[in-house]
Scaffold this motif. Structure first.
Motif, PDB file in Angstrom:
ATOM      1  N   PRO A  96     -56.463 -60.067 -23.253  1.00  0.00           N
ATOM      2  CA  PRO A  96     -57.067 -59.422 -24.425  1.00  0.00           C
ATOM      3  C   PRO A  96     -58.376 -60.094 -24.827  1.00  0.00           C
ATOM      4  N   LYS A  97     -59.302 -59.303 -25.389  1.00  0.00           N
ATOM      5  CA  LYS A  97     -60.542 -59.884 -25.916  1.00  0.00           C
ATOM      6  C   LYS A  97     -60.239 -60.751 -27.128  1.00  0.00           C
ATOM      7  N   ASN A  98     -59.299 -60.294 -27.920  1.00  0.00           N
ATOM      8  CA  ASN A  98     -58.873 -61.039 -29.099  1.00  0.00           C
ATOM      9  C   ASN A  98     -57.352 -60.925 -29.191  1.00  0.00           C
ATOM     10  N   GLY A  99     -56.756 -61.733 -30.039  1.00  0.00           N
ATOM     11  CA  GLY A  99     -55.317 -61.637 -30.216  1.00  0.00           C
ATOM     12  C   GLY A  99     -54.558 -62.633 -29.369  1.00  0.00           C
ATOM     13  N   ASN A 100     -53.253 -62.523 -29.409  1.00  0.00           N
ATOM     14  CA  ASN A 100     -52.361 -63.495 -28.783  1.00  0.00           C
ATOM     15  C   ASN A 100     -52.068 -63.114 -27.337  1.00  0.00           C
TER      16      ASN A 100
ATOM     17  N   LEU B  52     -69.487 -72.840 -13.492  1.00  0.00           N
ATOM     18  CA  LEU B  52     -68.556 -72.236 -12.549  1.00  0.00           C
ATOM     19  C   LEU B  52     -67.646 -71.274 -13.307  1.00  0.00           C
ATOM     20  N   LEU B  53     -67.742 -70.004 -12.974  1.00  0.00           N
ATOM     21  CA  LEU B  53     -66.946 -68.982 -13.653  1.00  0.00           C
ATOM     22  C   LEU B  53     -65.778 -68.549 -12.777  1.00  0.00           C
ATOM     23  N   SER B  54     -64.650 -68.250 -13.418  1.00  0.00           N
ATOM     24  CA  SER B  54     -63.482 -67.795 -12.675  1.00  0.00           C
ATOM     25  C   SER B  54     -62.495 -67.192 -13.655  1.00  0.00           C
ATOM     26  N   GLY B  55     -61.406 -66.669 -13.120  1.00  0.00           N
ATOM     27  CA  GLY B  55     -60.347 -66.162 -13.974  1.00  0.00           C
ATOM     28  C   GLY B  55     -60.410 -64.658 -14.189  1.00  0.00           C
ATOM     29  N   PRO B  56     -59.388 -64.128 -14.859  1.00  0.00           N
ATOM     30  CA  PRO B  56     -59.292 -62.684 -15.060  1.00  0.00           C
ATOM     31  C   PRO B  56     -60.233 -62.168 -16.141  1.00  0.00           C
ATOM     32  N   GLU B  57     -60.514 -60.879 -16.040  1.00  0.00           N
ATOM     33  CA  GLU B  57     -61.331 -60.201 -17.051  1.00  0.00           C
ATOM     34  C   GLU B  57     -60.454 -59.824 -18.252  1.00  0.00           C
ATOM     35  N   PRO B  58     -61.065 -59.599 -19.424  1.00  0.00           N
ATOM     36  CA  PRO B  58     -62.507 -59.617 -19.686  1.00  0.00           C
ATOM     37  C   PRO B  58     -63.053 -60.998 -20.044  1.00  0.00           C
ATOM     38  N   GLN B  59     -62.175 -62.020 -20.069  1.00  0.00           N
ATOM     39  CA  GLN B  59     -62.609 -63.337 -20.549  1.00  0.00           C
ATOM     40  C   GLN B  59     -63.641 -63.981 -19.635  1.00  0.00           C
ATOM     41  N   ARG B  60     -63.601 -63.681 -18.329  1.00  0.00           N
ATOM     42  CA  ARG B  60     -64.600 -64.260 -17.424  1.00  0.00           C
ATOM     43  C   ARG B  60     -65.992 -63.804 -17.819  1.00  0.00           C
ATOM     44  N   THR B  61     -66.146 -62.494 -18.067  1.00  0.00           N
ATOM     45  CA  THR B  61     -67.455 -61.947 -18.430  1.00  0.00           C
ATOM     46  C   THR B  61     -67.887 -62.383 -19.825  1.00  0.00           C
ATOM     47  N   ILE B  62     -66.951 -62.472 -20.753  1.00  0.00           N
ATOM     48  CA  ILE B  62     -67.268 -62.933 -22.109  1.00  0.00           C
ATOM     49  C   ILE B  62     -67.867 -64.337 -22.058  1.00  0.00           C
ATOM     50  N   LEU B  63     -67.234 -65.213 -21.281  1.00  0.00           N
ATOM     51  CA  LEU B  63     -67.738 -66.580 -21.161  1.00  0.00           C
ATOM     52  C   LEU B  63     -69.085 -66.605 -20.443  1.00  0.00           C
ATOM     53  N   GLU B  64     -69.258 -65.785 -19.413  1.00  0.00           N
ATOM     54  CA  GLU B  64     -70.515 -65.738 -18.672  1.00  0.00           C
ATOM     55  C   GLU B  64     -71.683 -65.403 -19.597  1.00  0.00           C
ATOM     56  N   LYS B  65     -71.532 -64.386 -20.405  1.00  0.00           N
ATOM     57  CA  LYS B  65     -72.614 -63.977 -21.306  1.00  0.00           C
ATOM     58  C   LYS B  65     -72.942 -65.086 -22.309  1.00  0.00           C
ATOM     59  N   LYS B  66     -71.914 -65.711 -22.842  1.00  0.00           N
ATOM     60  CA  LYS B  66     -72.122 -66.760 -23.845  1.00  0.00           C
ATOM     61  C   LYS B  66     -72.849 -67.961 -23.244  1.00  0.00           C
ATOM     62  N   LEU B  67     -72.426 -68.393 -22.062  1.00  0.00           N
ATOM     63  CA  LEU B  67     -73.009 -69.583 -21.460  1.00  0.00           C
ATOM     64  C   LEU B  67     -74.422 -69.340 -20.943  1.00  0.00           C
ATOM     65  N   ILE B  68     -74.680 -68.160 -20.396  1.00  0.00           N
ATOM     66  CA  ILE B  68     -76.038 -67.848 -19.930  1.00  0.00           C
ATOM     67  C   ILE B  68     -77.004 -67.848 -21.108  1.00  0.00           C
ATOM     68  N   SER B  69     -76.578 -67.270 -22.214  1.00  0.00           N
ATOM     69  CA  SER B  69     -77.418 -67.238 -23.410  1.00  0.00           C
ATOM     70  C   SER B  69     -77.753 -68.648 -23.885  1.00  0.00           C
ATOM     71  N   GLN B  70     -76.753 -69.521 -23.943  1.00  0.00           N
ATOM     72  CA  GLN B  70     -76.989 -70.891 -24.402  1.00  0.00           C
ATOM     73  C   GLN B  70     -77.793 -71.700 -23.388  1.00  0.00           C
ATOM     74  N   ALA B  71     -77.586 -71.423 -22.080  1.00  0.00           N
ATOM     75  CA  ALA B  71     -78.351 -72.135 -21.051  1.00  0.00           C
ATOM     76  C   ALA B  71     -79.834 -71.768 -21.121  1.00  0.00           C
ATOM     77  N   ILE B  72     -80.139 -70.483 -21.335  1.00  0.00           N
ATOM     78  CA  ILE B  72     -81.534 -70.045 -21.468  1.00  0.00           C
ATOM     79  C   ILE B  72     -82.178 -70.705 -22.683  1.00  0.00           C
ATOM     80  N   GLU B  73     -81.436 -70.739 -23.766  1.00  0.00           N
ATOM     81  CA  GLU B  73     -81.951 -71.356 -24.995  1.00  0.00           C
ATOM     82  C   GLU B  73     -82.213 -72.852 -24.812  1.00  0.00           C
TER      83      GLU B  73
END
Length: 367
Positions: free
Chosen positions: A78-82, A220-241
């Motif tokens: 899940p994107k959110n929740g337990n 290094l990204l891995s794992g099931p979606e959607p959390q893999r993509t959520i983390l990718e977007k967050k880290l790329i944004s912070q790395a660019i900054e």
């Protein structure tokens, strides 16, 4: 002709072995690399039974091995929740999928004349007509919060699954100086078919040469979606900054793509030798706290910042364990801040482990 005859006879002595990793991320596939390598060295015929990215990874890593699709569990985090609650709700559907996979397994065993099945965390893939081996470090599944009331039921179900296997291989060492902690080290094992075969890493046989730190940051990204993509977007944004020279490995073996976004180089997938070189030549590494990733880091003398997949109790346990031992710094995905994490990680030692596959080799010899 005599030589060819003897060679053919030696090949006939090998077993037909079906190897089946779980398809939640790449870790269950990557840690099977040393197992498959040893099986092939001993002239066994290895057939890969997998799905999605693990199937793509093992097909690329072992192009000479036949591969068959055995559908995995189609469960999205899940994107959110337990997460635990989501898994509980999905349990009936997972059991339906498991029963379907068992029927497919029976067909493969009959058609391919399989002698041995090695299942990595696929507790359902065992059959009475063959010799069954389960590779797992999850003997004591962690349950958070109110879900702890279900812990006795979960452990009871695991014991039922264990009965279907002739051997259970644990990718760790016995005793206190171990990697998996209480995930694998039970107070009492039910019987003598449990074997600690040592940590398993696809990088174990690569040279441990010291590399110049050419890259400031490796993600290094891995794992099931959607959390893999959520983390990718967050880290790329912070790395660019941050402006740091960064490489992002997406963990997508089904693709062969590369692109540049300002100071960030994004690569879909790399062969093991190239990946190992980049890991060793990166000043800072950010990755999930999956157990297979931990084993890979240990082999490469790696220091890393860990971000557990939200709600994945195994990763949360390992992140907390290594944080408390001052080995790996970790932060939650929700609150992660790159600058702070890099600064705080300097206080942590990293992990170095010498890989010993003697027990694994002994178990394979017994086959």
């Amino acid at each position: 002709l005599a030589f060819i005859g003897r060679f053919e006879q030696s090949l006939k002595k090998g077993k037909n072995i079906l190897v089946c990793p779980l398809d939640w991320g790449l870790g269950h596939a990557t840690r099977l690399v040393p197992v498959i390598d040893l099986l092939l060295q001993k002239n066994h015929n290895v057939i890969i039974g997998a799905d999605k990215r693990p199937l793509q990874f093992l097909k690329q890593r072992f192009p000479g091995c036949e591969s068959i699709v055995i559908p995995g569990y189609h469960v999205r985090y899940p994107k959110n929740g337990n997460m635990g609650l989501s898994m509980l709700m999905a349990y009936p559907e997972m059991m339906r999928q498991a029963n379907k996979s068992k029927e497919i397994l029976k067909e493969i065993i009959s058609e391919k004349k399989i002698d041995i099945v090695i299942s990595d965390n696929r507790y359902e893939l065992a059959d009475k007509t063959v010799y069954n081996i389960l590779l797992t470090h999850q003997l004591n599944i962690q349950t958070p919060g109110f879900l702890k009331i279900f812990s006795p039921i979960i452990q009871g179900k695991l014991k039922t699954f264990f009965k279907n296997f002739n051997e259970i291989w644990i990718p760790d060492v016995p005793g206190e100086n171990n990697l998996s902690g209480k995930l694998s080290h039970l107070k009492k094992f039910p019987d003598k078919k449990f074997y600690f075969v040592g940590p398993l890493s696809r990088f174990a046989l690569l040279p441990r040469k010291i590399e110049e730190k050419k890259h400031a940051l490796l993600i290094l990204l891995s794992g099931p979606e959607p959390q893999r993509t959520i983390l990718e977007k967050k880290l790329i944004s912070q790395a660019i900054e941050s402006g740091l020279k960064t490489i992002v490995l997406q963990g997508k073996p089904e693709l062969s793509e590369e692109k540049q976004e300002k100071n960030v180089r994004i690569i879909s997938h790399l062969p093991d030798n190239e990946l190992a070189e980049i890991i060793k030549s990166s000043q800072h590494i950010i990755c999930r706290s999956g157990y297979s990733t931990i084993m890979d880091l240990a082999v490469l003398d790696g220091k890393a910042i860990l971000i557990p997949t939200p709600g994945q109790t195994e990763q949360e346990y390992l992140a907390n364990k290594f944080y408390s031992e001052k080995i790996f710094y970790s932060e939650s995905q929700k609150k992660f801040e790159l600058k702070r994490a890099i600064e705080r990680s300097k206080e942590f030692t990293g992990l170095v482990v010498k890989i010993d596959n003697s027990v694994l080799n002994e178990r394979i010899e017994k086959l």
